[in-house]
Structures are given as C-alpha cells and as structure tokens.
Design a protein around this motif. Structure first.
Motif, PDB file in Angstrom:
ATOM      1  N   ARG A  12      64.204  52.316  38.786  1.00 11.82           N
ATOM      2  CA  ARG A  12      62.820  52.393  38.329  1.00 11.82           C
ATOM      3  C   ARG A  12      61.991  51.237  38.886  1.00 11.82           C
ATOM      4  O   ARG A  12      62.490  50.129  39.050  1.00 11.82           O
ATOM      5  CB  ARG A  12      62.817  52.335  36.800  1.00 11.82           C
ATOM      6  N   GLU A  13      60.734  51.510  39.157  1.00  9.18           N
ATOM      7  CA  GLU A  13      59.819  50.484  39.659  1.00  9.18           C
ATOM      8  C   GLU A  13      58.557  50.472  38.816  1.00  9.18           C
ATOM      9  O   GLU A  13      58.020  51.526  38.488  1.00  9.18           O
ATOM     10  CB  GLU A  13      59.476  50.766  41.122  1.00  9.18           C
ATOM     11  N   ILE A  14      58.112  49.273  38.440  1.00  9.13           N
ATOM     12  CA  ILE A  14      56.901  49.112  37.633  1.00  9.13           C
ATOM     13  C   ILE A  14      55.965  48.142  38.332  1.00  9.13           C
ATOM     14  O   ILE A  14      56.374  47.044  38.730  1.00  9.13           O
ATOM     15  CB  ILE A  14      57.231  48.580  36.219  1.00  9.13           C
ATOM     16  N   ASP A  15      54.726  48.538  38.486  1.00  7.11           N
ATOM     17  CA  ASP A  15      53.742  47.668  39.119  1.00  7.11           C
ATOM     18  C   ASP A  15      53.199  46.659  38.112  1.00  7.11           C
ATOM     19  O   ASP A  15      52.913  47.010  36.957  1.00  7.11           O
ATOM     20  CB  ASP A  15      52.590  48.511  39.679  1.00  7.11           C
ATOM     21  N   ILE A  16      53.089  45.418  38.524  1.00  3.57           N
ATOM     22  CA  ILE A  16      52.438  44.393  37.710  1.00  3.57           C
ATOM     23  C   ILE A  16      50.985  44.331  38.152  1.00  3.57           C
ATOM     24  O   ILE A  16      50.698  43.980  39.299  1.00  3.57           O
ATOM     25  CB  ILE A  16      53.118  43.024  37.881  1.00  3.57           C
ATOM     26  N   PRO A  17      50.051  44.683  37.297  1.00  9.00           N
ATOM     27  CA  PRO A  17      48.655  44.823  37.726  1.00  9.00           C
ATOM     28  C   PRO A  17      48.032  43.494  38.132  1.00  9.00           C
ATOM     29  O   PRO A  17      48.252  42.469  37.489  1.00  9.00           O
ATOM     30  CB  PRO A  17      47.963  45.385  36.472  1.00  9.00           C
ATOM     31  N   GLU A  18      47.288  43.510  39.228  1.00 13.36           N
ATOM     32  CA  GLU A  18      46.475  42.366  39.663  1.00 13.36           C
ATOM     33  C   GLU A  18      47.298  41.108  39.926  1.00 13.36           C
ATOM     34  O   GLU A  18      46.816  39.979  39.740  1.00 13.36           O
ATOM     35  CB  GLU A  18      45.387  42.054  38.622  1.00 13.36           C
TER      36      GLU A  18
END
Length: 463
Positions: free
Chosen positions: A292-298
């Motif tokens: 799984r991959e999760i983007d860390i915003p900004e």
C-alpha cells in the motif's frame, strides 16, 4: 572477552555478570579511538581520565555486590554541542572553543551515566548544526568508515563515524532537519529521532528551538532502545520537553508486527531518488509485506517551510556572533544565517501557520495507518567535497538536497527510526515513521526487520 565490536547490550551483560571489567572495556575503546580516529576524524575531545575514573566506580559497585545499571560499562560519546563538564561546548564552531568550560553535563549525559554508561569524548559536527555533509572547515571532515573518501552526512557526522567505525557502540546526536537520520543512512547504522519534546535538550547548544531533537545512534535496534529508555523523562531545564509518561520500550522489541497497518509514503517521497535509495525502500517494504502507498499532502511545501523557520530562527540565535566575529564562521553557514536575518518576519509567521495545518493533515493519516516507510536520503554517501549531483537529469546542490526526505518529517516532530540496508558498496538508510509518542512501534518494526535479516549495520572492511 573482546568487546571491540560488541553492542551496548552485550557489554552491559558482560560487565554485569563479571565476564569483563568496565575498566577493560573503556581501555579497549580508548585504544581503538587512538588507533583509528586519525583516519575517521570522529572525535574532537577525548576524556580518558574521566572515563577511567567512571569505569573504576562501576567495577567497585560490582565488587560490593550492587546491581548495575542496564548500560553498565558501555562507552559512549556525544556530538560536541552537548555540554560536557570541563570542556567548552564547541557546537562545531571556532567561536565556541573560546567559551569557558561547561560547569555541568547535559541532562542526557547524566541520565546515560546514571544507567551505568561511560562518556569517553565529544564528537565532530557541522558548524552550529547547520550542515548535512559532516564537513567542518575548522576541525576537518568526519570520514565515512565504509569509504574514507566519502561523507558521513551531517550534522552529527562524528557520531555516525564513531559508531559505524566501531570506536563506541553508542553515540548521541541532534536532529533539526535530519542530522541524526542522514549520518545513520550514510554510515549504515541505526538512528532514533524521537518525538519532539520526548527527550530533554537541557544544556545542549541549540540551533532551531522549535525543530531541535536529540537522540541516539547505535549498531542495533536493541541498543537504541536501551539508550532511549535510559534518557526518557520530563526535565524542567527544557521547556520544550513534554510532561509525558515515561514509556519503556525494551520489553516490546520481540513482539513482531501483529496487526500493524504499514504503508509506503508516496508522492514527494517517491521522487528525487537514486536507484540505491529506491532499492532500499523496496527491500524494506517487501520484508514487511507492504504493498500500500499513501501520499503525504504538501510534503514539498513542508520542506520549504522548514527551511524558512530554520534560517530565520537560526539567524536570530546567532545575530550577536555574526556582528562581532563574522570572519570566524564557515562562510557557507554565515551566508545562510545572514540571508535568514534579512527575511521579513511575516515569512516566519506564514511558515508556522502552514506548519500547524500540515501537522493536522498528517496526523489524520495515522487514523488509517500505524507506520509509514520512506527513504532517509536520496542516495548513498557522496564523495567528500562533492558540490552537486545529477538527479532525474537535473544538476542539484548536494548540501541543500540531502535532507529532501527528512525535513518534512522533523518539521512536525514525528518519531523516526532509521534502519540501515547493507547494499554494496555503500549502505543506505530507510525511515520508519510513526505517530507522535509511538517510538515503541517504530522500534518494534525495526527489530522485526533486523531479526529477519532485512536490515543490518555492516562492519566496515578496513576496521
């Protein structure tokens, strides 16, 4: 018993059971420093008499039948921004060596020695901690034990060199934007940047008060945990040290992953990577079964805001020194501080407001995940003196971009353990990131990877 490459846990066990004396361990460490520091340039000060006196006290306590501490007889050293009684606190600077000797040790030194550890000296570092390379123009560069022509990373470069080179099993460093994690990555060792406010910074020279952390570097997860347990606790001497329950982690390191939810940090953390960094992250994710991959915003904007806060707060701290002794600074450090002094105060206000927004967004992610995996550095250790590297077809300055993946994390004070992936010819680190106050989870994941053989601190060939 030869303790020259033993870990802190092994040494403490041997001293505590009488297999070896603390004096023998300390003498061995001092001899190794004498033999190899000329090549590594890790130590700026060695406190041999103090160390031998402390070892004598530990051995006397054993002879009296007293129970020894969990770090009994373990030699350790500290970045020279920690106060060491009887030494000027250099903080990597020419100016600092003219200061009067510190009257008292830093809190973390006192706590490690209360657990039985023995201080043997102070370590080289980047000037005033404003450095990612480990190259100090006043004391010379610390050198990477895996290749003496390469950087240790900074600013805790001497700490990385001393541990990776086997001079001591344990060292302390500081981390504002990545200064524990970068040397851990480049030198192939384990490092812990705790939650902001977890460990006291009392009687250490500051860089950026709202971003500064202190923590240990070691050659195993177990040793990180032993040091971390010994140093915990609130301290009135550091207003930023949270009044937070002490959380011993030593007994939790063999529990495995259980039902932990782990993901790879995406977006910004999947860019600006050399092949070796991508391989290291992939190996760790494979070992953990992570898909799984999760983007860390900004995150990229967070890095920019971290730079703004760093340069403005850092400049404010050094204004008087910049006025009185500008020529005694490293020109690269001086010029960045002067630039920060000229930035409008509104920039700092905006950066801090963005920081609060960013922290809230990232903490939301931890409702859905327990651990994030990310690269520690974009590459293995560059060559000493290297000014640029080519990344994704673009020539970039080395010094400014080594911390591209560490700054968005320390910006909001999250705890991180860096684990070393022993690639050839040079190791490289991976960040294990958890929610605030969950160092126990990060250490548990690191221990699981270490037990599985997926990560390890390789022994340098020349040592």
């Amino acid at each position: 018993m030869d303790t020259s490459w033993s870990g802190a846990a092994e040494i403490a066990s041997a001293v505590g059971t009488g297999k070896v004396t603390a004096r023998a361990v300390v003498d061995g460490a001092l001899q190794k420093i004498d033999d190899h520091n000329g090549a590594l340039n890790a130590f700026t000060d060695v406190v041999a008499e103090r160390a031998r006196a402390r070892a004598k006290a530990v051995d006397a306590a054993f002879a009296r039948g007293e129970k020894l501490g969990p770090l009994a007889g373990v030699p350790f050293a500290v970045k020279n921004l920690f106060d060491v009684a009887g030494l000027p606190t250099r903080a990597g600077s020419k100016i600092g060596r003219d200061l009067p000797p510190a009257p008292r040790d830093a809190t973390l030194i006192e706590r490690l020695e209360a657990a039985g550890a023995i201080l043997v000296g102070a370590l080289n570092m980047g000037e005033y901690a404003y450095d990612f390379t480990g190259e100090n123009i006043h004391d010379g560069p610390s050198r990477n034990p895996h290749d003496l022509t390469r950087m240790t990373g900074g600013s805790s470069g001497g700490s990385g060199a001393a541990v990776a080179g086997g001079l001591v099993p344990l060292a302390l460093g500081s981390d504002t934007n990545g200064s524990i994690r970068v040397p851990s990555s480049f030198c192939g060792i384990f490092g812990l940047k705790p939650t902001y406010g977890r460990l006291s910074r009392a009687r250490s020279f500051p860089f950026v008060f709202s971003l500064d952390h202190l923590g240990p570097l070691a050659r195993s997860t177990r040793d990180l945990a032993l040091a971390y347990d010994a140093m915990q606790g609130p301290d009135e001497g550091d207003p930023g040290c949270a009044v937070h329950a002490v959380q011993p982690v030593g007994g939790k390191l063999t529990r495995g992953l259980g039902d932990l939810r782990i993901a790879r940090a995406g977006g910004h953390f999947c860019t600006a990577l050399f092949a070796e960094a991508e391989e290291a992250v992939s190996r760790v994710c494979t070992a953990l079964g992570v898909s799984r991959e999760i983007d860390i915003p900004e995150a990229a904007r967070a890095r920019a805001a971290a730079y703004v806060i760093t340069t403005i707060e850092g400049a404010s701290l050094h204004l008087e020194r910049l006025r009185r002794r500008p020529d005694d600074f490293d020109p690269a450090v001086r010029d960045r501080l002067l630039a920060g002094a000229m930035l409008p105060a509104v920039y700092l206000d905006r950066a801090q407001k963005f920081r609060r927004w960013y922290r809230a967004r990232v903490l939301e992610l931890f409702k859905d995940v327990d651990v994030l995996i990310a690269p520690a550095t974009p590459c293995t250790a560059p060559e000493l003196g290297q000014v640029t590297f080519k990344l994704e077809g673009v020539e970039l300055p080395v010094r400014a971009n080594i911390g591209i993946h560490t700054q968005p994390i320390s910006f909001i004070g999250l705890p991180v353990v860096v684990v070393p992936v022993p690639l050839s010819p040079m190791p490289i680190g991976v960040q294990i990131i958890t929610a605030p106050w969950r160092e126990d989870i990060a250490l548990r994941v690191a221990q699981t990877l270490e037990a599985a053989g997926a990560v390890a601190a390789p022994r340098p060939l020349q040592f």
